[in-house]
Design an enzyme around this catalytic site. Sequence first.
Site, short mmCIF file in Angstrom:
data_model
loop_
_atom_site.label_atom_id
_atom_site.label_comp_id
_atom_site.label_asym_id
_atom_site.label_seq_id
_atom_site.Cartn_x
_atom_site.Cartn_y
_atom_site.Cartn_z
N LYS A 1 0.84 -1.21 0.00
CA LYS A 1 0.00 0.00 0.00
C LYS A 1 0.88 1.25 0.00
CE LYS A 1 -3.70 -2.53 2.23
NZ LYS A 1 -4.37 -2.96 3.47
N ASP B 1 -11.20 2.43 4.28
CA ASP B 1 -11.46 0.99 4.14
C ASP B 1 -12.97 0.69 4.11
OD1 ASP B 1 -9.17 -0.55 3.85
OD2 ASP B 1 -8.75 -0.66 6.00
N GLN C 1 -4.07 -2.11 9.71
CA GLN C 1 -3.99 -3.39 9.00
C GLN C 1 -4.55 -4.52 9.87
OE1 GLN C 1 -3.04 -3.84 5.71
NE2 GLN C 1 -3.79 -5.91 6.06
#
Length: 296
Positions: free
Chosen positions: A53, A120, A97
């Site tokens: 990312k 997200d 994460q």
Amino acid sequence: MSAKIIDGKAISAIVNQENADEINKLKAMGITPGLAVILVGEDPASQLYVNSKVKKCQELGINSQKYVLDKNATMEELLELIDKLNNDNSIHGILVQSPPPPQIDEEKVVEAILPSKDVDCFHAENVGKMLIGKEDGFFPCTPYGVMILLEKSGIEVSGKHAVIIGRSNIVGKPMMALMVQKNKNANATVTCVHSATRNLKEIVKTADIVIAAIGKAEFVTADMIKEGAVVIDVGINRVADENAPKGYRVVGDVKYDEVAEVASYITPVPGGVGPMTIAILMRNTINSCKRHNKID
Ligand code: NAD
């Protein structure tokens, strides 16, 4: 039949070109999108995801900030960091994460991130907006990546029977929500099968579009697939392989070789859904930046 391969690398490159164009427009106005990526602990797969990312941010010119907290970091430490980033005007997206170590309460973490920076799309506010079809939140990266793969491959979804295997909050459930929406690129008839489904195989066999997201290596076999169905494999699983340089290889939830003989389209693993997830994360960060700066 030998299935056409849906090339996630090529399609994500198109999305990332669109991302780069948007970033250039913002930079011309003196604005740089910012994404903060937080990793708690040392899980090797998570390190890999975080690094990809950050790398994509760097390639595109997004300001990425990577925070690595000790595997014993407390909830308080993590919440303090999130609070700091919530109040940082140069940061437009925050993600932690998954999966974090056991002392971290993921639900509380998701609630702590400002919905306007929840790129997200895990926060209940954004999940709710997605479900009712509002476009002023975010679309979840992996399921929306699948929608774009289908659209850019010219695969008609409207009126088709889509069977989603798996019901997680990250993939299965939002996938159902996006596929069933009343719009020209969705409009599917949706069934979700999961660990408590009785006649899973028979149901999957009725699907025009199968989306596998269970995290079980090569679970979906050719005898479960209707001739000509479209098969999207979200799974990422490591299986031991002493001939592979790293001692393992990565496979999906679909037994690729045999299913490719029955399906009309199929996504490979790696190189299918994976690259799309990151491309949509970048797109969400850019959209968030535009909203924070009140740019249409
Ligand atoms: P998860 O473990 O949270 O959920 C798995 C789901 O599968 C559950 O809902 C469970 O009910 C169902 N399931 C498990 N065993 C089953 C069985 N035998 N029969 C039927 N259903 C069963 O997983 P997740 O986060 O949704 O991820 C699924 C897979 O997708 C994993 O391999 C993960 O690594 C991968 N993934 C890939 C991306 C990407 O970018 N490509 C993103 C997220 C997840």
